[in-house]
Design a protein around this motif. Structure first.
Motif, PDB file in Angstrom:
ATOM      1  N   ILE A 135     -21.184 -13.422  -6.892  1.00  0.00           N
ATOM      2  CA  ILE A 135     -22.343 -13.094  -6.052  1.00  0.00           C
ATOM      3  C   ILE A 135     -22.624 -14.003  -4.960  1.00  0.00           C
ATOM      4  O   ILE A 135     -22.830 -13.739  -3.873  1.00  0.00           O
ATOM      5  N   ARG A 136     -22.406 -15.281  -5.192  1.00  0.00           N
ATOM      6  CA  ARG A 136     -22.783 -16.637  -4.552  1.00  0.00           C
ATOM      7  C   ARG A 136     -21.556 -16.536  -3.185  1.00  0.00           C
ATOM      8  O   ARG A 136     -21.982 -16.753  -1.922  1.00  0.00           O
ATOM      9  N   VAL A 137     -20.134 -16.203  -3.517  1.00  0.00           N
ATOM     10  CA  VAL A 137     -19.344 -16.193  -2.651  1.00  0.00           C
ATOM     11  C   VAL A 137     -19.646 -15.052  -1.619  1.00  0.00           C
ATOM     12  O   VAL A 137     -19.516 -15.024  -0.313  1.00  0.00           O
ATOM     13  N   VAL A 138     -20.016 -13.754  -2.142  1.00  0.00           N
ATOM     14  CA  VAL A 138     -20.591 -12.685  -1.187  1.00  0.00           C
ATOM     15  C   VAL A 138     -21.629 -12.827  -0.331  1.00  0.00           C
ATOM     16  O   VAL A 138     -21.484 -12.709   0.848  1.00  0.00           O
ATOM     17  N   LEU A 139     -22.601 -13.734  -1.054  1.00  0.00           N
ATOM     18  CA  LEU A 139     -23.733 -13.989  -0.247  1.00  0.00           C
ATOM     19  C   LEU A 139     -23.308 -14.948   0.933  1.00  0.00           C
ATOM     20  O   LEU A 139     -23.906 -14.987   2.050  1.00  0.00           O
ATOM     21  N   ALA A 140     -22.386 -15.894   0.530  1.00  0.00           N
ATOM     22  CA  ALA A 140     -22.071 -16.864   1.578  1.00  0.00           C
ATOM     23  C   ALA A 140     -21.311 -16.192   2.829  1.00  0.00           C
ATOM     24  O   ALA A 140     -21.589 -16.363   3.925  1.00  0.00           O
ATOM     25  N   GLY A 141     -20.716 -15.027   2.531  1.00  0.00           N
ATOM     26  CA  GLY A 141     -19.836 -14.424   3.527  1.00  0.00           C
ATOM     27  C   GLY A 141     -20.762 -13.581   4.436  1.00  0.00           C
ATOM     28  O   GLY A 141     -20.352 -13.097   5.402  1.00  0.00           O
ATOM     29  N   ILE A 142     -22.289 -13.157   3.992  1.00  0.00           N
ATOM     30  CA  ILE A 142     -22.777 -12.123   4.592  1.00  0.00           C
ATOM     31  C   ILE A 142     -24.063 -12.939   5.258  1.00  0.00           C
ATOM     32  O   ILE A 142     -24.682 -12.519   6.161  1.00  0.00           O
ATOM     33  N   LYS A 143     -24.124 -14.559   4.989  1.00  0.00           N
ATOM     34  CA  LYS A 143     -25.094 -15.138   5.559  1.00  0.00           C
ATOM     35  C   LYS A 143     -25.265 -15.134   7.205  1.00  0.00           C
ATOM     36  O   LYS A 143     -24.122 -15.587   7.534  1.00  0.00           O
ATOM     37  N   ALA A 144     -26.302 -14.793   7.753  1.00  0.00           N
ATOM     38  CA  ALA A 144     -26.161 -15.284   9.249  1.00  0.00           C
ATOM     39  C   ALA A 144     -26.165 -16.700   9.717  1.00  0.00           C
ATOM     40  O   ALA A 144     -26.774 -17.600   9.082  1.00  0.00           O
TER      41      ALA A 144
END
Length: 199
Positions: free
Chosen positions: A190-199
């Motif tokens: 989930i951290r990888v996914v969240l890093a990818g969608i971070k503005a």
């Protein structure tokens, strides 16, 4: 406060007995190898009683998974004010994995995943009206409005990516047996996914 009649109490007990018997049989034999007749015989109830409470075997899963949606609703109320959307998604994923691991267990999750492969219009995993989807979607929209999450993808698309990450981690947990740390792996993913969608 309303009190249940003896008949209502008996109906609740019958439903619970059918539910617990069916889940135990699904876990031991696999969803496809259990019949309604077998559930009825093992639970010492009747076919009529079964169909009063459940339309099908699959609905037994839906009943059990209502508990999970209740858990998500309770989780939302526990978040402190001012928590960022990223932190909310991280905490939700962590709480979800702990709950599924400790309260439902791998055998039930494995059985649910196997049954989800059977074509069914009421498939639990693809139902975007579920509490989980609504909660993640609200976090994503909130994050986009606050400038924390990218807007290149819609909030619905990002919600699907996050919930796919959750399902994928649970699927791997079922595959890799004891060597797979559900909590640690879910947090990495989930951290990888969240890093990818971070503005």
């Amino acid at each position: 406060m309303s009190h249940l009649t003896p008949r209502q109490i008996k109906a609740q007990q019958t439903k619970k007995r059918i539910l617990e018997t069916a889940l135990d049989l699904f876990s031991k034999k696999g969803f496809d190898h259990v019949t309604v007749d077998e559930i009825v015989n093992k639970s010492k109830t009747s076919k009529g009683a079964f169909y009063v409470h459940f339309k099908s075997k699959y609905e037994i899963f839906l009943e059990k998974f209502k508990e999970i949606d209740d858990f998500y609703a309770t989780f939302i109320r526990s978040l402190p004010a001012g928590t960022s959307s990223h932190e909310k998604i991280l905490r939700l994923t962590e709480s979800q994995m702990i709950y599924l691991r400790d309260c439902l267990g791998k055998d039930l999750i494995r059985t649910v995943y196997m049954s989800a492969l059977i074509p069914n219009p009421a498939n639990y995993f693809s139902n975007t009206d579920r509490e989980l989807y609504k909660i993640v979607h609200s976090f994503v929209k909130e994050g986009q409005e606050a400038g924390e999450i990218k807007k290149e993808l819609s909030s619905s698309e990002i919600t699907m990516l996050i919930t796919r990450c959750m399902r994928g981690t649970l699927y791997d947990w079922c595959l890799f047996e004891e060597s797979f740390d559900l909590l640690a792996e879910s947090q990495k993913f989930i951290r990888v996914v969240l890093a990818g969608i971070k503005a």
